[in-house]
Design a protein around this motif. Sequence first.
Motif, short mmCIF file in Angstrom:
data_model
loop_
_atom_site.label_atom_id
_atom_site.label_comp_id
_atom_site.label_asym_id
_atom_site.label_seq_id
_atom_site.Cartn_x
_atom_site.Cartn_y
_atom_site.Cartn_z
N ASN A 93 -11.90 -13.64 -32.02
CA ASN A 93 -13.07 -12.77 -31.82
C ASN A 93 -14.40 -13.45 -32.10
O ASN A 93 -15.25 -12.93 -32.82
N LEU A 94 -14.53 -14.62 -31.51
CA LEU A 94 -15.84 -15.30 -31.58
C LEU A 94 -16.77 -14.64 -30.56
O LEU A 94 -16.32 -13.91 -29.67
N ILE A 95 -18.05 -14.94 -30.69
CA ILE A 95 -19.01 -14.33 -29.75
C ILE A 95 -19.12 -15.24 -28.52
O ILE A 95 -19.59 -16.38 -28.64
N PRO A 96 -18.65 -14.77 -27.39
CA PRO A 96 -18.50 -15.67 -26.23
C PRO A 96 -19.81 -16.24 -25.70
O PRO A 96 -19.82 -17.31 -25.10
N SER A 97 -20.92 -15.53 -25.93
CA SER A 97 -22.18 -16.01 -25.35
C SER A 97 -22.88 -17.05 -26.22
O SER A 97 -23.88 -17.64 -25.81
N LEU A 98 -22.35 -17.28 -27.42
CA LEU A 98 -22.98 -18.25 -28.32
C LEU A 98 -22.16 -19.53 -28.43
O LEU A 98 -20.92 -19.50 -28.33
N ASP A 102 -23.88 -21.88 -33.04
CA ASP A 102 -24.48 -20.56 -33.30
C ASP A 102 -23.46 -19.58 -33.87
O ASP A 102 -23.79 -18.77 -34.73
N PHE A 106 -23.75 -17.57 -37.44
CA PHE A 106 -24.27 -16.26 -37.02
C PHE A 106 -24.31 -15.25 -38.18
O PHE A 106 -25.34 -14.67 -38.50
N TYR A 135 -18.80 -23.74 -25.89
CA TYR A 135 -18.65 -22.29 -25.99
C TYR A 135 -17.20 -21.98 -26.35
O TYR A 135 -16.30 -22.78 -26.03
N GLU A 137 -14.72 -20.31 -25.25
CA GLU A 137 -13.62 -20.40 -24.27
C GLU A 137 -13.33 -21.85 -23.86
O GLU A 137 -12.34 -22.10 -23.18
N ARG A 151 -16.93 -19.50 -39.63
CA ARG A 151 -17.90 -18.41 -39.60
C ARG A 151 -17.70 -17.48 -40.81
O ARG A 151 -18.67 -17.04 -41.44
N PRO B 355 -15.64 -15.55 -19.82
CA PRO B 355 -17.01 -15.17 -19.48
C PRO B 355 -17.96 -16.35 -19.33
O PRO B 355 -18.85 -16.32 -18.49
N TYR B 356 -17.76 -17.40 -20.16
CA TYR B 356 -18.70 -18.51 -20.07
C TYR B 356 -18.51 -19.26 -18.74
O TYR B 356 -19.48 -19.60 -18.06
N PRO B 426 -30.74 -14.94 -35.57
CA PRO B 426 -29.39 -14.94 -34.96
C PRO B 426 -29.22 -13.83 -33.93
O PRO B 426 -28.65 -14.05 -32.86
N ALA B 433 -28.88 -14.71 -25.20
CA ALA B 433 -27.66 -15.35 -24.67
C ALA B 433 -26.77 -14.32 -24.00
O ALA B 433 -26.22 -14.56 -22.91
N ASP B 434 -26.64 -13.17 -24.65
CA ASP B 434 -25.76 -12.15 -24.09
C ASP B 434 -26.36 -11.51 -22.84
O ASP B 434 -25.64 -11.14 -21.92
N LEU B 437 -25.41 -13.58 -20.09
CA LEU B 437 -24.00 -13.35 -19.74
C LEU B 437 -23.85 -12.07 -18.92
O LEU B 437 -23.03 -11.98 -18.02
N PRO B 701 -16.91 -7.83 -32.04
CA PRO B 701 -17.02 -8.82 -33.12
C PRO B 701 -18.32 -8.67 -33.92
O PRO B 701 -18.33 -8.88 -35.13
N ARG B 802 -6.95 -9.66 -25.01
CA ARG B 802 -8.22 -9.64 -24.28
C ARG B 802 -8.03 -10.11 -22.86
O ARG B 802 -7.27 -10.98 -22.58
#
Lengths: 217, 802
Positions: A93-98, A102, A106, A135, A137, A151, B355-356, B426, B433-434, B437, B701, B802
């Motif tokens: 459950n990391l933040i995919p957009s960071l 980061d 975070f 990233y 993924e 984290r 997603p990335y 942060p 960033a989001d 996305l 998250p 997921r």
Amino acid sequence: MLIVSNLTKSYSSGQDRVAVLRGVDLAVQPGESVALTGESGSGKSTLLHLIAGLDQPDGGAITFGEETISTMPDAERAAFRRERLGLVFQQFNLIPSLTVADNLVFQARLAGRHDAAWRTELIERLGLGALLKRYPEQLSGGQQQRVAIGRALAIKPLLLLADEPTGNLDEATADDVLALATDLVRRTGCGFLMVTHSERLAGMLDRRVHLHAGLIH
Amino acid sequence: MQLATLAIGLISATALWSGVQALNAQARTSYDRAAAALGGNRTATLVARDGGSYAQQLYVDLRRAGWPVSPAVEGAIRLSGRSLRLLGVEPLSLPVEARTAPALGTGDLQGFILPPGQTLIAPETLREFGLTEGATPELPNGQHLPPLKPQAEIAPGVLVVDIGLAQKLLDMPDRLSRLLLGSKQDGSRPPLRDIVGDRLQLDQPDAATELERLTDSFHLNLTAFGLLSFLVGLFIVNSAIGLAFEQRRPMLRTLRACGASARQLNAVMVIELCLIALLAGLIGLVCGYLIAATLLPDVAATLRGLYGAQIPGELSLRPEWWLAGIAISILGTLAAASAALIKAARLPVLAAAQPYAWQQAQYRWLIVQGAAALAVFAAGFGFLWFGDSLLSGFAVLAAILLGAALGLPAILGLVLALGEKLARGPLTTWFWADSRLQLSGLSLALMALLLALGVNVGVGTMVESFSRTFQRWLDGRLAAEVYLNAATDQQATEIKAWLKDRPEVRSLLPGARAEVKLQGQPVELIGFADDATYRDHWPLLEHTKDVWDRVARGDAALVSEQLWRRLGVKLGDRIVVPSDRGPWPVEVVGIYADYGNPRGQLGVAFGALVTHFPDVAKTRFGLRVDPARVPALIADLRSNFALGERSLADQSTLKAISKQIFSRTFAVTTALNAFTLGIAGVALLTSLLTLGASRLPQVAPLWAIGITRRRLALVELTKTLAMAAITALVALPLGLLVAWCLIAVVNVKAFGWRLPFEVFPFELAKLVGIALLATLLAAALPILKLMRMQPARLVKVFADER
């Protein structure tokens, strides 16, 4: 110190209610690492989520130090998680957009507890130096879990909760990740409660408790 | 939820498209009827070279020589103070292709020809004038029309009588307006020139009628709006299908893992979509009918006000309309679903969401899209530079809108990347960033919002510019305090004599109108009195130094802007007007604005007009009166001369009527504008719902880390509003560009006049506010859902695959 007393939780399933936890008692001392084992559906994850304040129990109490987590309003539970808790999930459950860099800081920055030296040490100990710009993924499962642990530890939590953190990892990687986590827990003096199916991994921690039919044995 | 949004999208897309099509079809049917009734556009005609009437003897000569011609005479008559077109035909010799108009069956032929004859009239015209079948209304010259007989085939506003009667009623003994030429070929007849010399010219039948040509721009405008609404509606469908696909992804993967082939799954989904499209299309058609029926009075008023076209107030629909509506609903659905269907066909059975990688792929796509936007802009510039038609004007407009829509994601991407780079905290870093996305998922809806806003700004600016220009123009054109139109010359003389004893009347401005043809197109000649009123107020755009003195001398004319553009004349050029006294050369000394008039106009001295057209009615005049004494004067005039509402009006009433016509003219545009913006709002809502469903793994998250649901919801709302705000800011220059294009390119080609371009900052700010409000409304539901989401639902994310 984490104290769980007579904790109950049930879920509705159609018209029935299924009792998952039926009066759980548990204590985790600072600097102590405890393995929580049990069969699938025994309520391990539910117990962990209740301790983390992600959900609320039907009865009983969860206290951490002087505070009662189970009766906190939503905003206070969020602050508790943000400032005192380290959480590691099986699915990372990391933040995919960071980026990794980061993601790593975070929570610490959010809690206003960012320590640059500690961050550098964590990156070195977790072997993340070459991955900082990637990233989530773009990482393997083991790498992602190392970032998730980083984290969680970056805020120097008072309590580290991990829900099958090695469930997706091969044995060698799992051993490696766990050794790292326990070492860092020892150094920071935080309590560590880990849900696991693995007897072997459970044996690597200070103590083991078994959850069966909604009760700790 | 998916079914509801899919249905909403399909119903609105089909409804607006088919509604607009129904309006266009209704109007075109009317033009066909009008064309058939006039008999001039479906058959070749022989007309006088100077556009006037000619001797009946020419008809006799041509018939004797074997030419299959049929005589027709036409002119305007006044009935209850309003103008109607009287058409006289000779039914026995009418060419077959023109015979649909009077629909003279053999049973009725005798009644039509033999005394007292018949006046064929459209049923709606009969109702409009409050007349009954068999009535014989009296004309201003004291003559009576033959008994009225309603016939559905007759165009509204047209009266058809036997040619002999028409010549008598129009006071055109032994004169003809045109000869209809049948298509029957006979090689033995002598050449036309040998019989009629240079007196007549042959006008070949056009595929499009004059009304069709005149109203092309209006219908193109409606079609463009319909298409825009349809596309925006399809954005909703696309979002809804995206949502369905997101929610079904695990099930599809399970089915694939169980052995169902991608082809089988897609076939089932296509059938399901087609059934939904069929049902929603039918509902959409019913809604389209209702929209068309609601807008028809305004469309009819616009077409009547702008072009003099008569459209019946009742909607009649053909089976093709229903079939086309269903077809477009199904095809639109399949087009909107194609991306999801391709995705379903290529769905890897085991791969997790990336997603990335998706964002990176989208980033490459953004570059391609940005390049396409530049190419489209370049094409638009090419159309602007080299094009010289209404269609090229619309092509410029389409290129501007399409280019901006294609370029929007790239612009948003750049802004968001810059924001991310400059972010410090942060949460702020995650915010940008989001948002990046999320961009791919929202870009279609944002493009729809951009188009709707751009068109709204553009059309709003044009309408507002027009409104203010029109107001100033009206002040110039309607400078006299009272306008009067007597029933006859005799009454006009009596009124003038009576007015001499009224001290409040400062001056009397006689006016007259005649109609001629220049380059085959009807042109109105208006006569001015030599008075300071015109010198001070007439809305001249360009003129020579001594313009009014030159006009007063009688050898110079003012040209309306549309005629000036059409003829391509400049100040100092000469125009030869075909008058009753022979060719009348006049020098162009001024160009004036004449908004809303489809016909060209020439302004000449009143005296000169009367000299060259001695038979012209001298019944119109304006009065300069002390404004405070206008009501009393009007009341006295009415009681003394029995003048009706249409014959006598004060300046403020006329201005109010003009403004009312103006408002109705743009009522349809405003309604379609509002529909389009509404649909864009729904598109945004469905996109946000789609994203909301698939974004839980991204949001959970953060919640677990310690950000409350309330704060998360606020951040999500801010993100959506920020993207909408950037879109709205891009829409402002786009809208102004659209307005410029409408004003400087499309209007000039369509109507022949150009408005001054004005920017209205308050209106622009208002529209940005509306856009943000629409976004807020669209975002409210997904945000509330997130705010009230049960922790158990968020916790599931950490347990689920997921």
